[in-house]
Scaffold this motif. Structure first.
Motif, mmCIF file in Angstrom:
data_model
loop_
_atom_site.group_PDB
_atom_site.id
_atom_site.type_symbol
_atom_site.label_atom_id
_atom_site.label_comp_id
_atom_site.label_asym_id
_atom_site.label_seq_id
_atom_site.Cartn_x
_atom_site.Cartn_y
_atom_site.Cartn_z
ATOM 1 N N LEU A 161 0.828 -1.211 0.000
ATOM 2 C CA LEU A 161 0.000 0.000 0.000
ATOM 3 C C LEU A 161 0.862 1.261 0.000
ATOM 4 C CD1 LEU A 161 -2.945 -0.901 2.400
ATOM 5 C CD2 LEU A 161 -3.072 -0.420 -0.043
ATOM 6 N N ASP A 162 1.964 1.229 0.724
ATOM 7 C CA ASP A 162 2.876 2.380 0.732
ATOM 8 C C ASP A 162 3.408 2.660 -0.674
ATOM 9 O OD1 ASP A 162 2.542 2.707 3.448
ATOM 10 O OD2 ASP A 162 4.422 1.716 3.992
ATOM 11 N N ILE A 163 3.815 1.609 -1.351
ATOM 12 C CA ILE A 163 4.335 1.758 -2.713
ATOM 13 C C ILE A 163 3.237 2.275 -3.638
ATOM 14 C CG2 ILE A 163 5.214 0.492 -4.722
ATOM 15 C CD1 ILE A 163 6.648 -1.366 -2.665
ATOM 16 N N LEU A 164 2.045 1.713 -3.492
ATOM 17 C CA LEU A 164 0.919 2.143 -4.321
ATOM 18 C C LEU A 164 0.601 3.616 -4.077
ATOM 19 C CD1 LEU A 164 -1.257 1.227 -6.349
ATOM 20 C CD2 LEU A 164 -2.712 0.709 -4.380
ATOM 21 N N ASN A 165 0.594 4.024 -2.818
ATOM 22 C CA ASN A 165 0.329 5.429 -2.487
ATOM 23 C C ASN A 165 1.379 6.352 -3.094
ATOM 24 O OD1 ASN A 165 -1.993 4.857 -1.027
ATOM 25 N ND2 ASN A 165 -0.890 4.651 0.903
ATOM 26 N N GLU A 166 2.637 5.933 -3.044
ATOM 27 C CA GLU A 166 3.711 6.740 -3.632
ATOM 28 C C GLU A 166 3.530 6.872 -5.143
ATOM 29 O OE1 GLU A 166 7.514 5.122 -2.545
ATOM 30 O OE2 GLU A 166 7.098 5.323 -0.403
ATOM 31 N N ARG A 167 3.181 5.766 -5.786
ATOM 32 C CA ARG A 167 2.994 5.800 -7.243
ATOM 33 C C ARG A 167 1.831 6.710 -7.623
ATOM 34 N NH1 ARG A 167 2.586 0.150 -9.852
ATOM 35 N NH2 ARG A 167 2.726 1.444 -11.706
ATOM 36 N N PHE A 168 0.769 6.670 -6.826
ATOM 37 C CA PHE A 168 -0.387 7.527 -7.102
ATOM 38 C C PHE A 168 -0.041 8.994 -6.848
ATOM 39 C CE2 PHE A 168 -4.484 9.445 -5.616
ATOM 40 C CZ PHE A 168 -5.099 9.485 -6.855
ATOM 41 N N ALA A 169 0.649 9.248 -5.754
ATOM 42 C CA ALA A 169 1.014 10.625 -5.406
ATOM 43 C C ALA A 169 1.947 11.244 -6.442
ATOM 44 C CB ALA A 169 1.662 10.662 -4.025
ATOM 45 N N SER A 170 2.795 10.431 -7.034
ATOM 46 C CA SER A 170 3.734 10.964 -8.029
ATOM 47 C C SER A 170 3.098 11.088 -9.414
ATOM 48 C CB SER A 170 4.974 10.073 -8.112
ATOM 49 O OG SER A 170 4.645 8.823 -8.700
ATOM 50 N N GLY A 171 1.863 10.605 -9.556
ATOM 51 C CA GLY A 171 1.177 10.699 -10.839
ATOM 52 C C GLY A 171 1.512 9.564 -11.790
ATOM 53 N N GLU A 172 2.177 8.569 -11.285
ATOM 54 C CA GLU A 172 2.587 7.435 -12.117
ATOM 55 C C GLU A 172 1.393 6.580 -12.548
ATOM 56 O OE1 GLU A 172 5.538 3.608 -11.576
ATOM 57 O OE2 GLU A 172 5.913 5.393 -10.360
ATOM 58 N N ILE A 173 0.355 6.530 -11.693
ATOM 59 C CA ILE A 173 -0.849 5.760 -12.026
ATOM 60 C C ILE A 173 -2.078 6.642 -11.857
ATOM 61 C CG2 ILE A 173 0.130 3.504 -11.438
ATOM 62 C CD1 ILE A 173 -1.307 3.647 -8.756
ATOM 63 N N SER A 174 -3.139 6.287 -12.566
ATOM 64 C CA SER A 174 -4.378 7.062 -12.499
ATOM 65 C C SER A 174 -5.168 6.707 -11.238
ATOM 66 C CB SER A 174 -5.238 6.767 -13.731
ATOM 67 O OG SER A 174 -5.716 5.434 -13.670
ATOM 68 N N GLU A 175 -6.192 7.507 -10.974
ATOM 69 C CA GLU A 175 -7.034 7.256 -9.804
ATOM 70 C C GLU A 175 -7.776 5.930 -9.943
ATOM 71 O OE1 GLU A 175 -10.550 9.381 -7.141
ATOM 72 O OE2 GLU A 175 -9.714 10.435 -8.864
ATOM 73 N N GLU A 176 -8.236 5.635 -11.146
ATOM 74 C CA GLU A 176 -8.925 4.360 -11.387
ATOM 75 C C GLU A 176 -8.012 3.178 -11.093
ATOM 76 O OE1 GLU A 176 -10.749 3.513 -15.179
ATOM 77 O OE2 GLU A 176 -11.772 5.444 -15.119
ATOM 78 N N GLU A 177 -6.798 3.261 -11.622
ATOM 79 C CA GLU A 177 -5.841 2.177 -11.409
ATOM 80 C C GLU A 177 -5.486 2.064 -9.925
ATOM 81 O OE1 GLU A 177 -1.622 0.577 -13.302
ATOM 82 O OE2 GLU A 177 -2.358 2.572 -13.828
ATOM 83 N N TYR A 178 -5.348 3.215 -9.267
ATOM 84 C CA TYR A 178 -5.041 3.234 -7.835
ATOM 85 C C TYR A 178 -6.134 2.520 -7.040
ATOM 86 C CZ TYR A 178 -4.619 5.059 -3.083
ATOM 87 O OH TYR A 178 -4.540 5.166 -1.718
#
Length: 67
Positions: free
Chosen positions: A39-56
């Protein structure tokens, strides 16, 4: 005279039972820790814009369903 072996056997049984419970808890806590890290990694990827909200949201649901 017969009581001593019975008491020792009972103590051994309790000891082994508690060891088994402890090992199960360690496995469970490792699982929770790995999900937390995911979840930490996922949150970082979302915060950096690497993944979309849907994917998150999709990936977060998958991770949380495994707990």
């Amino acid at each position: 005279m017969m009581m001593i072996p019975m008491i020792l056997f009972f103590m051994l049984f309790v000891y082994l039972f508690l060891k088994l419970l402890n090992s199960k808890n360690l496995i469970l806590s490792d699982s929770i820790a790995s999900h937390s890290k995911a979840l930490d990694i996922l949150n970082e990827r979302f915060a950096s814009g690497e993944i979309s909200e849907e994917e998150y949201k999709s990936k977060k649901k998958i991770i949380l369903d495994k707990i």
